[in-house]
Design a protein around this motif. Structure first.
Motif, short mmCIF file in Angstrom:
data_model
loop_
_atom_site.label_atom_id
_atom_site.label_comp_id
_atom_site.label_asym_id
_atom_site.label_seq_id
_atom_site.Cartn_x
_atom_site.Cartn_y
_atom_site.Cartn_z
N GLY A 139 0.78 -1.23 0.00
CA GLY A 139 0.00 0.00 0.00
C GLY A 139 0.81 1.28 0.00
N SER A 140 2.13 1.16 -0.07
CA SER A 140 3.00 2.35 -0.03
C SER A 140 2.96 3.13 -1.34
CB SER A 140 4.45 1.93 0.24
OG SER A 140 4.58 1.27 1.46
N THR A 141 3.32 4.39 -1.25
CA THR A 141 3.62 5.22 -2.42
C THR A 141 5.07 5.65 -2.29
OG1 THR A 141 1.34 6.02 -2.65
CG2 THR A 141 3.08 7.33 -3.68
N VAL A 142 5.87 5.39 -3.32
CA VAL A 142 7.31 5.64 -3.25
C VAL A 142 7.78 6.44 -4.45
CG1 VAL A 142 7.73 3.54 -1.91
CG2 VAL A 142 7.85 3.45 -4.41
N GLY A 143 9.01 6.96 -4.33
CA GLY A 143 9.59 7.75 -5.39
C GLY A 143 10.07 6.92 -6.56
N VAL A 144 10.50 7.61 -7.62
CA VAL A 144 10.78 6.97 -8.91
C VAL A 144 12.06 6.15 -8.94
CG1 VAL A 144 9.47 8.71 -10.18
CG2 VAL A 144 11.93 9.05 -9.81
N ALA A 145 12.89 6.23 -7.89
CA ALA A 145 14.14 5.48 -7.86
C ALA A 145 14.08 4.25 -6.96
CB ALA A 145 15.30 6.37 -7.43
N MET A 146 12.95 3.99 -6.34
CA MET A 146 12.88 2.93 -5.33
C MET A 146 12.94 1.54 -5.97
SD MET A 146 12.86 2.71 -2.10
CE MET A 146 12.15 2.21 -0.54
N PRO A 147 13.96 0.74 -5.63
CA PRO A 147 13.97 -0.64 -6.11
C PRO A 147 13.15 -1.52 -5.17
CG PRO A 147 15.96 -0.22 -4.88
CD PRO A 147 15.17 1.08 -4.87
N VAL A 148 12.73 -2.68 -5.66
CA VAL A 148 12.22 -3.72 -4.79
C VAL A 148 13.45 -4.43 -4.22
CG1 VAL A 148 10.87 -5.84 -4.64
CG2 VAL A 148 10.18 -4.03 -6.22
N SER A 149 13.54 -4.52 -2.91
CA SER A 149 14.74 -5.09 -2.28
C SER A 149 14.34 -6.16 -1.27
CB SER A 149 15.55 -3.99 -1.60
OG SER A 149 16.78 -4.49 -1.11
N LEU A 150 14.85 -7.37 -1.48
CA LEU A 150 14.55 -8.51 -0.60
C LEU A 150 15.84 -8.95 0.08
CD1 LEU A 150 12.41 -10.63 -3.11
CD2 LEU A 150 11.67 -8.70 -1.70
N GLU A 229 2.33 -4.75 -2.79
CA GLU A 229 1.84 -3.89 -3.87
C GLU A 229 2.12 -2.45 -3.48
OE1 GLU A 229 -2.22 -4.65 -5.03
OE2 GLU A 229 -2.06 -6.76 -4.42
N PHE A 230 2.50 -1.64 -4.46
CA PHE A 230 2.76 -0.24 -4.18
C PHE A 230 2.56 0.60 -5.44
CE2 PHE A 230 6.73 -2.32 -5.28
CZ PHE A 230 7.36 -1.45 -6.16
N LYS A 231 2.62 1.91 -5.25
CA LYS A 231 2.40 2.85 -6.35
C LYS A 231 3.57 3.82 -6.42
CE LYS A 231 -1.30 5.83 -8.21
NZ LYS A 231 -1.77 4.88 -9.25
N ILE A 232 3.88 4.25 -7.62
CA ILE A 232 4.95 5.23 -7.82
C ILE A 232 4.35 6.63 -7.74
CG2 ILE A 232 6.82 6.02 -9.29
CD1 ILE A 232 7.09 3.14 -8.18
N GLY A 233 4.89 7.44 -6.85
CA GLY A 233 4.38 8.80 -6.63
C GLY A 233 4.94 9.82 -7.60
N LYS A 234 5.06 11.05 -7.13
CA LYS A 234 5.52 12.14 -8.00
C LYS A 234 6.98 11.95 -8.38
CE LYS A 234 6.11 14.92 -3.82
NZ LYS A 234 5.61 16.08 -3.07
N ASP A 235 7.33 12.46 -9.54
CA ASP A 235 8.70 12.37 -10.06
C ASP A 235 9.51 13.52 -9.48
OD1 ASP A 235 11.07 12.23 -11.44
OD2 ASP A 235 10.16 11.89 -13.40
N ARG A 236 10.05 13.27 -8.31
CA ARG A 236 10.81 14.29 -7.59
C ARG A 236 12.25 13.82 -7.48
NH1 ARG A 236 10.05 18.32 -3.48
NH2 ARG A 236 11.66 18.23 -1.86
#
Length: 396
Positions: A139-150, A229-236
């Motif tokens: 449910g998160s909203t993250v920035g445009v550089a966020m990788p999925v990291s396990l 699941e997550f969403k990409i937020g503003k391109d900052r």
């Protein structure tokens, strides 16, 4: 003297009761009138897993001795089915997933002659269980550089087998790839990075179908699946120039704000890391103790509006004690400091996952990839080469 008739089940074979058909013989004068037809042979199938202490971590295979399979169901004690497919020749059924540890399964098979057979098996408990930590909560909203990291609790020797069970699905078919690295903690880690920064508004789903997968030597078995699941937020995007001592912010390619800063002191351990980083977390007011990052007694204080850039302790934060240096000289112990007012606004506007790039002279170079999210410092081909499967792009 009567004798009890027993049916032997050899190896993993099992037999179902034969179905007998009788002919009514109405064709007058026929030599076959009143004779019974030959009974069908009992259905016999074999299962590769049998008994009460089956080793987990392998697919279930059901094979019919004669004829063809019409349907196979492998169901656990909770009623959940293990998905699988019948081969083109109709002789075998193989599960798409491995049988997990500590589970009981019922096997029900039916052939094309409507005969059926059942059996069951139980897998033994895992000697060791491996677990996964996921960097992006559902449910998160993250920035445009966020990788999925396990990050894995235990070592992963079977990297290819694990990676096969990881799937990223996006709303716009974003191109990306998994890559294996060592986390700053020393643990095995696999990240999924897009080829380019994410597009704002993209919806992302990550499925980690790991239940029943063996990590390999020293790692143990995974005992559950994971999803997020997550969403990409503003391109900052943020860029710090060590040369001009300024931090610049853009949104959707448009300049938003320039902030005077003071970064790390050049020429030693107090220099800042450079290159492409990512805002990992917004931690707010935290205690910073220089001894925890190998800088002896340089500082020990509460710091406001703190945002983490590396695991080793580089932050962007308020640094009112260093106000005389903002825009003039880099004199911090490695972090990017700014005034309280600027830090408050910057903290409020920033997103976890925003790219944060440091350029200019006087840094100590790029941090290790696993010391934060440093994969953006690699070319696309370099990153793809870190996949355990191939260097081909994976579309989501």
């Amino acid at each position: 003297m009567s004798r009890t008739r027993r049916t032997a089940i050899a190896g993993t074979a099992l037999l179902a009761a034969a179905l007998t058909a009788c002919s009514g013989g109405s064709g007058g004068g026929s030599d076959d009138k009143g004779k019974e037809s030959k009974p069908k042979a009992p259905m016999a199938v074999s299962v590769n897993l049998t008994g009460d202490q089956v080793k987990a971590g392998q697919p279930v295979t059901v094979t019919v001795a004669d004829g063809k399979l019409a349907q196979v169901k492998v169901t656990d004690a909770k009623g959940a089915e293990l998905p699988g497919k019948i081969a083109d020749d109709g002789k075998t059924w193989t599960s798409e997933r491995n049988a997990p540890a500590g589970a009981e399964y019922k096997v029900e098979a039916q052939n094309t002659d409507s005969q059926s057979a059942t059996t069951q098996f139980r897998t033994s408990a895992a000697d060791k269980v491996n677990k996964v930590s996921i960097n992006i909560p559902k449910g998160s909203t993250v920035g445009v550089a966020m990788p999925v990291s396990l990050v894995f609790d235990n070592p992963v020797a079977n990297k290819a087998e694990v990676e096969k069970q990881l799937k990223v699905t996006t709303s716009d078919n974003t191109e990306g790839s998994w890559g294996w690295i060592k986390d700053h903690s020393g643990n095995d880690r696999v990240d999924w990075r897009p080829k380019e920064y994410w597009k704002s508004g993209t919806d992302v789903k990550v499925q980690m179908n790991l239940n029943g997968v063996d990590s390999g030597k020293g790692g143990g078995m995974f005992a559950r699946d994971y999803t997020t699941e997550f969403k990409i937020g503003k391109d900052r995007r943020v860029q710090v120039s060590l040369d001009t001592k300024k931090l610049s912010v853009t949104e959707n390619g448009q300049a938003q704000k320039t902030i005077p800063i003071s970064a790390g002191t050049p020429g030693g351990k107090k220099a800042s890391w450079s290159g492409k980083m990512v805002i990992m977390s917004k931690e707010g007011t935290i205690r910073m103790d220089s001894q925890t990052v190998g800088l002896d007694n340089a500082y020990d204080k509460m710091v406001d509006y703190s945002m983490r850039l590396t695991w080793s302790g580089m932050y962007a934060h308020a640094a009112p004690w260093n106000e005389a240096s903002f825009g003039r000289v880099n004199s911090s112990s490695g972090c990017v400091g700014m005034s309280d007012a600027n830090a408050k606004e910057f903290f409020a506007q920033s997103q976890i996952g925003d790219p944060f790039e440091v350029v200019g002279e006087g840094s100590k170079g790029n941090a290790d990839i696993g010391n934060g999210y440093g994969e953006w410092n690699l070319s696309w081909d370099q990153w793809k080469a870190k996949s355990a499967l191939s260097t081909a792009p994976q579309n989501g």
